[in-house]
Design an enzyme around this catalytic site. Sequence first.
Site, PDB file in Angstrom:
ATOM      1  CE  LYS A   9      25.803  38.300 107.797  1.00 19.98           C
ATOM      2  NZ  LYS A   9      26.543  39.586 107.632  1.00 19.98           N
ATOM      3  CG  ASP A 133      26.716  36.951 111.488  1.00 21.95           C
ATOM      4  OD1 ASP A 133      26.294  37.893 112.163  1.00 21.95           O
ATOM      5  OD2 ASP A 133      27.432  37.105 110.477  1.00 21.95           O
TER       6      ASP A 133
END
Length: 287
Positions: A9, A133
């Site tokens: 990401k 995350d």
Amino acid sequence: MWIANSYGKINLGLHVLEKLPTGFHRIETGLCFIEWSDRFEVQPSEAYTLNLSEKSIPTDDSNLITKAYKLFDRYIGLNRHYSFNVIKNIPAGAGLGGGSSNAALTLRILNKLEEAGLSKDELIDLGRTLGSDVPFFIKGKPGIATGLGHDIEPADIQPDAWIVTAYPNFESSTAEVYQNCVPNPDHDFSIKGVLLEEEIDQWQFLLENDLEAPVFTKHELVGNIKDQMLEFGASFAMMSGSGSTVYGVFEQDFVAINAYESFYKLGFPANLTRPNFEPDNGIYRKD
């Protein structure tokens, strides 16, 4: 054998709003996917084993794959054990969420292979202690993260543009970076507002990553790579998360490809992500 990909990401802006008494920080950030991925190969085994293509990364209890495996076994239970072979491509300590992505995929794989039937929300509740995350990667959709980073509001913020990601060949310590960051609760613009309401060519003037300053102070190269992204023609460039990776968002394919090739030739591991990229979150049986 079962195979799946674990994607990285990037952070589209990052506001550090407050340091909490616990030592953690309240943040706001946009999260979207890049095509940089690790490949998992999993099969039943007499005992749990983890083999990584990158031998410098430990496979003991400090590894998030091992942590996720043992967490699932402890709270859900395993009917049999599995061996994991992981081809690592996402750099470690790069601000790309590689470890959290690996942990999330481990939980999803075990949920499927064990036919445990846990929902995404139940997997998130199980995995949120593994990393801020992890919920994002379990959800598998771009969104706005708030609070400690666990709270994800799905949002259509995956850029309709090319993303070039370049790693400067050294890790950045998340704990150290946050320690040297000064929280700011009063930003001029909210990240959510900018990402949902403004065009990409305005992001460079409106989005901030509050963690850039402490990293650029210690590692001048990271700031230089950001400047180089803009010189190569990026409409927007920023460090991802707590670093050390920098990415650029390019609206023309040939400009993005030139930037990607240039960083690669300079010796920086690099990645090129297509516009509106959607990760393949499937877990496939390989006969």
